[in-house]
Design an enzyme around this catalytic site. Sequence first.
Site, PDB file in Angstrom:
ATOM      1  N   LYS A   9     -12.396   8.623  -2.548  1.00 37.79           N
ATOM      2  CA  LYS A   9     -12.558   8.296  -0.878  1.00 37.79           C
ATOM      3  C   LYS A   9     -12.284   9.272   0.012  1.00 37.79           C
ATOM      4  O   LYS A   9     -10.649   9.962  -0.334  1.00 37.79           O
ATOM      5  CB  LYS A   9     -12.259   6.885  -0.066  1.00 37.79           C
ATOM      6  N   LEU A  98      -6.836  11.858  -1.779  1.00 37.35           N
ATOM      7  CA  LEU A  98      -8.600  10.995  -1.766  1.00 37.35           C
ATOM      8  C   LEU A  98      -8.506  10.312  -2.996  1.00 37.35           C
ATOM      9  O   LEU A  98     -10.196   9.670  -2.960  1.00 37.35           O
ATOM     10  CB  LEU A  98      -9.577  12.454  -2.778  1.00 37.35           C
ATOM     11  N   GLY A  99      -7.242   9.370  -2.718  1.00 39.72           N
ATOM     12  CA  GLY A  99      -7.391   8.383  -3.293  1.00 39.72           C
ATOM     13  C   GLY A  99      -8.008   8.015  -4.988  1.00 39.72           C
ATOM     14  O   GLY A  99      -7.885   7.217  -5.653  1.00 39.72           O
ATOM     15  N   GLY A 100      -7.332   9.512  -5.606  1.00 36.98           N
ATOM     16  CA  GLY A 100      -7.868   9.447  -7.327  1.00 36.98           C
ATOM     17  C   GLY A 100      -7.253   8.347  -8.254  1.00 36.98           C
ATOM     18  O   GLY A 100      -7.992   7.947  -8.712  1.00 36.98           O
ATOM     19  N   SER A 102      -5.588   5.435  -7.546  1.00 34.72           N
ATOM     20  CA  SER A 102      -5.351   4.039  -6.541  1.00 34.72           C
ATOM     21  C   SER A 102      -7.081   3.985  -7.490  1.00 34.72           C
ATOM     22  O   SER A 102      -7.325   2.956  -8.300  1.00 34.72           O
ATOM     23  CB  SER A 102      -5.383   4.116  -5.642  1.00 34.72           C
ATOM     24  N   ASP A 135      -4.067   1.150  -1.422  1.00 40.73           N
ATOM     25  CA  ASP A 135      -4.903   1.595  -2.047  1.00 40.73           C
ATOM     26  C   ASP A 135      -6.038   0.807  -2.662  1.00 40.73           C
ATOM     27  O   ASP A 135      -7.665   0.528  -2.885  1.00 40.73           O
ATOM     28  CB  ASP A 135      -5.041   3.589  -2.420  1.00 40.73           C
TER      29      ASP A 135
END
Length: 288
Positions: A9, A98-100, A102, A135
């Site tokens: 994201k 970048l929320g990897g 999560s 997240d």
Amino acid sequence: MITRNAYAKINLGLEITGRRDDGYHDLVSVMQIVDLHDTLTFEEDDTEITVECDYPILAAEGKNNLVWRAARLLQETAQVGKGARIQLTKAIPMSAGLGGGSSDAAATLSGLGELWGISLPKREMHNLAALLGSDVPFFLEGTTGLIEGRGERVMQLPPIPMGFAVLVCPPFHVPRKTERLYGSLDRQDMSNGIITRQLAAAIRRGEFPTASLQFNAFERAAYRVFEGLDDVRQQVIRAGGDEVRLSGSGPTLYVLYPQSQESKATALHEALKAEGLRVFLAGLVREL
Ligand code: C5P
């Protein structure tokens, strides 16, 4: 075997509205899924949960790894008498904003839900996701969302017009990054969420996000904590990216382009790649 893509994201907007008594912060954010993704595969096993990963740092985390914890939480909650072998192939840079991690956790809840034939109510999956990280709930729903509270309140927005994000991921590593960045915020970084709600309203009207509505509360703290980040920003500007934004608590920077400016996005991506930066040309995802 079940396969899931876990997408990254970017935060199109991120305002912090206050500090809470539980140590977390309240926020208002618009998150957008992009087509850069990790890949997870799930296979049934007796009772054990094992996670294999092509990334030594993550593999070494063992039972602290968020994928393992997501699997265990689902196994316990749904009282599943089976285990799973999980293979995680990383493409999203870690601790990058970048929320990897999560996204991997959300993909694990969803992938194992299918593998084990579990049908928990959506609400309950959402609660499990929130237990794993602030997240994670967004990633169960995608693709454009207005996020509030600690991160657990997710409202779907209509898909934004097609476009691209050039993601620039500098290799800065700060231990306990998210916690540290939240801890570096002070009153002047906090706001009432109005800009980001205006951004959400523009997206609801079908408009492409404009730079003036893309505010990120972590900008001041991130440029202080990640030494050298401002040099990277200048480098992106020199290569032609004019509106450079921070994703989450960083250090990833991105430049957003509507579909009509695809050639500009490609040119920026090529130029920064040639300069040796870790850079991705990612499409904005409208539907999963
Ligand atoms: O929820 P998650 O485990 O991702 O959060 C990591 C850390 O980030 C928390 O321990 C907290 O310090 C900070 N955080 C916060 N407010 C949020 C989300 C995270 O202060 N809304």
